[in-house]
Design a protein around this motif. Structure first.
Motif, PDB file in Angstrom:
ATOM      1  N   ILE A   1      29.978  37.767  49.731  1.00 10.41           N
ATOM      2  CA  ILE A   1      30.483  38.811  48.836  1.00 10.41           C
ATOM      3  C   ILE A   1      31.703  38.270  48.106  1.00 10.41           C
ATOM      4  N   LEU A   2      31.727  38.446  46.803  1.00  6.96           N
ATOM      5  CA  LEU A   2      32.894  38.092  45.998  1.00  6.96           C
ATOM      6  C   LEU A   2      33.400  39.349  45.311  1.00  6.96           C
ATOM      7  N   VAL A   3      34.627  39.732  45.624  1.00  4.81           N
ATOM      8  CA  VAL A   3      35.269  40.880  44.990  1.00  4.81           C
ATOM      9  C   VAL A   3      36.342  40.367  44.042  1.00  4.81           C
ATOM     10  N   ASN A   4      36.084  40.471  42.743  1.00  4.49           N
ATOM     11  CA  ASN A   4      37.042  40.053  41.715  1.00  4.49           C
ATOM     12  C   ASN A   4      37.927  41.251  41.378  1.00  4.49           C
ATOM     13  N   ASN A   5      39.079  41.311  42.020  1.00  6.00           N
ATOM     14  CA  ASN A   5      39.947  42.488  41.904  1.00  6.00           C
ATOM     15  C   ASN A   5      41.312  42.175  41.320  1.00  6.00           C
ATOM     16  N   ALA A   6      41.781  40.945  41.413  1.00  3.51           N
ATOM     17  CA  ALA A   6      43.134  40.609  40.967  1.00  3.51           C
ATOM     18  C   ALA A   6      43.306  40.850  39.475  1.00  3.51           C
ATOM     19  N   GLY A   7      44.491  41.300  39.083  1.00  5.79           N
ATOM     20  CA  GLY A   7      44.767  41.519  37.667  1.00  5.79           C
ATOM     21  C   GLY A   7      46.212  41.883  37.438  1.00  5.79           C
ATOM     22  N   GLU A   8      46.569  41.983  36.163  1.00  7.72           N
ATOM     23  CA  GLU A   8      47.926  42.365  35.803  1.00  7.72           C
ATOM     24  C   GLU A   8      47.912  43.185  34.531  1.00  7.72           C
ATOM     25  N   GLN A   9      48.989  43.953  34.338  1.00  2.00           N
ATOM     26  CA  GLN A   9      49.106  44.760  33.120  1.00  2.00           C
ATOM     27  C   GLN A   9      50.575  44.880  32.726  1.00  2.00           C
ATOM     28  N   HIS A  10      50.798  45.045  31.412  1.00  2.00           N
ATOM     29  CA  HIS A  10      52.146  45.112  30.856  1.00  2.00           C
ATOM     30  C   HIS A  10      52.150  46.152  29.742  1.00  2.00           C
ATOM     31  N   PRO A  11      52.917  47.227  29.875  1.00  2.00           N
ATOM     32  CA  PRO A  11      52.905  48.261  28.843  1.00  2.00           C
ATOM     33  C   PRO A  11      53.686  47.851  27.591  1.00  2.00           C
ATOM     34  N   ASP A  12      53.133  48.174  26.437  1.00  3.14           N
ATOM     35  CA  ASP A  12      53.793  47.937  25.153  1.00  3.14           C
ATOM     36  C   ASP A  12      53.449  49.090  24.220  1.00  3.14           C
TER      37      ASP A  12
END
Length: 289
Positions: A125-136
């Motif tokens: 099983i591969l769970v691709n969950n990592a991420g980032e966000q930046h409000p503008d």
């Protein structure tokens, strides 16, 4: 990686806005604990979960472990949070390894997958969950580095990990990607982030078509506003945190352990006739998905 590749790889934006944030410093703490006893739905499986040091990733790792899976915890640099997740998995009676690194770098992805195979002998099983966000608030405020970094972390990393894991995936394997309600609703303050989530949904559907003939299912989960370190550490301006999640029909943010069961369903044989689909744990928001 070539010199040109190195030049195109943008370093994590940790020093700009303290991303992706530590769950150990977050108050109130997110609810990650599984709500029910396990039933061996993932017994004997090996799961790679990215961003598993905290938030949704931690809740997924905990639930998968309760259902019998061994867990590879892939994370950026929050070593205290990753150690906590590792202890949670081991407390459920499963094996765990924690592997730090920037998944926006294809070499890191390749090396991380190899470490998992060396440790556990396989990947189911591969769970691709990592991420980032930046409000503008203004599209002109999105710097070139931020734009490249957000796409690098959120969607390029998924390509790199799938490419590295593909030789080890076989009939019965599952890939689950984290997209977002912002893909369907849009987000006026998260232009680059929501764009990557649109790409992730298209990637999920296309990869499903590519792999389903080999018996590998690919699905996604599109959470709504969920209380994780991502939000106070860059996802939301401080003045908006008090109202985070209140615009949903349920009138509150979700908790990671309310999202993790969607990942479990898509990882186990309960969803054996599903591929290319998206589940929506989002507090009652109606979307066309």
């Amino acid at each position: 990686m070539t010199q040109a590749d190195e030049a195109d790889t943008v370093e994590p934006m940790i020093h700009e806005d303290d991303l992706p944030g530590h769950e150990s410093r977050l108050e109130p703490k997110p609810d990650w604990e599984p709500r029910y006893k396990g039933s061996d739905r993932l017994k004997g499986k090996v799961a790679v979960v990215t961003g598993a040091d905290s938030g949704i990733g931690r809740a997924v790792a905990a639930l998968f472990a309760r259902e019998g899976a061994d867990i590879a915890i892939l994370y950026l640099c929050e070593h205290d949070d990753a150690a906590k997740t590792k202890s949670i998995v081991e407390g459920e009676g499963s094996r765990a390894i924690a592997i730090p690194g920037d998944l926006g770098d294809p070499q890191v992805c390749e090396q991380s997958i190899q470490k998992v195979v060396d440790e556990f002998g396989k990947i189911d099983i591969l769970v691709n969950n990592a991420g980032e966000q930046h409000p503008d608030k203004d599209v002109r405020d999105i710097t070139d580095d931020q734009l490249r970094r957000t796409f690098q972390s959120n969607i390029f990393s998924m390509f790199y990990l799938v490419q590295s894991a593909r030789p080890h995936l076989k009939k019965g394997s599952a890939i689950i990607n984290t997209t977002s309600v912002t893909m369907y609703q849009g987000s006026k303050a998260l232009l680059d982030y929501s764009s990557t989530k649109g790409a992730i949904t298209a990637f999920t559907r296309s990869l499903s078509e590519n792999l389903v003939g080999d018996g590998i299912r690919v699905n996604a989960v599109a959470p709504g506003p969920i209380w994780t370190p991502l939000n106070p550490s860059g996802g939301k301006p401080p003045e908006e945190l008090k109202d985070f999640g209140k615009s949903t029909p349920m009138g509150r943010p979700g908790q990671p352990n309310e999202v993790a069961p969607s990942f479990l369903f898509l990882a186990c044989e309960d969803s054996s006739y599903m591929s290319g689909q998206v589940l929506h744990p989002n507090g009652g928001i109606i979307v066309n998905g």
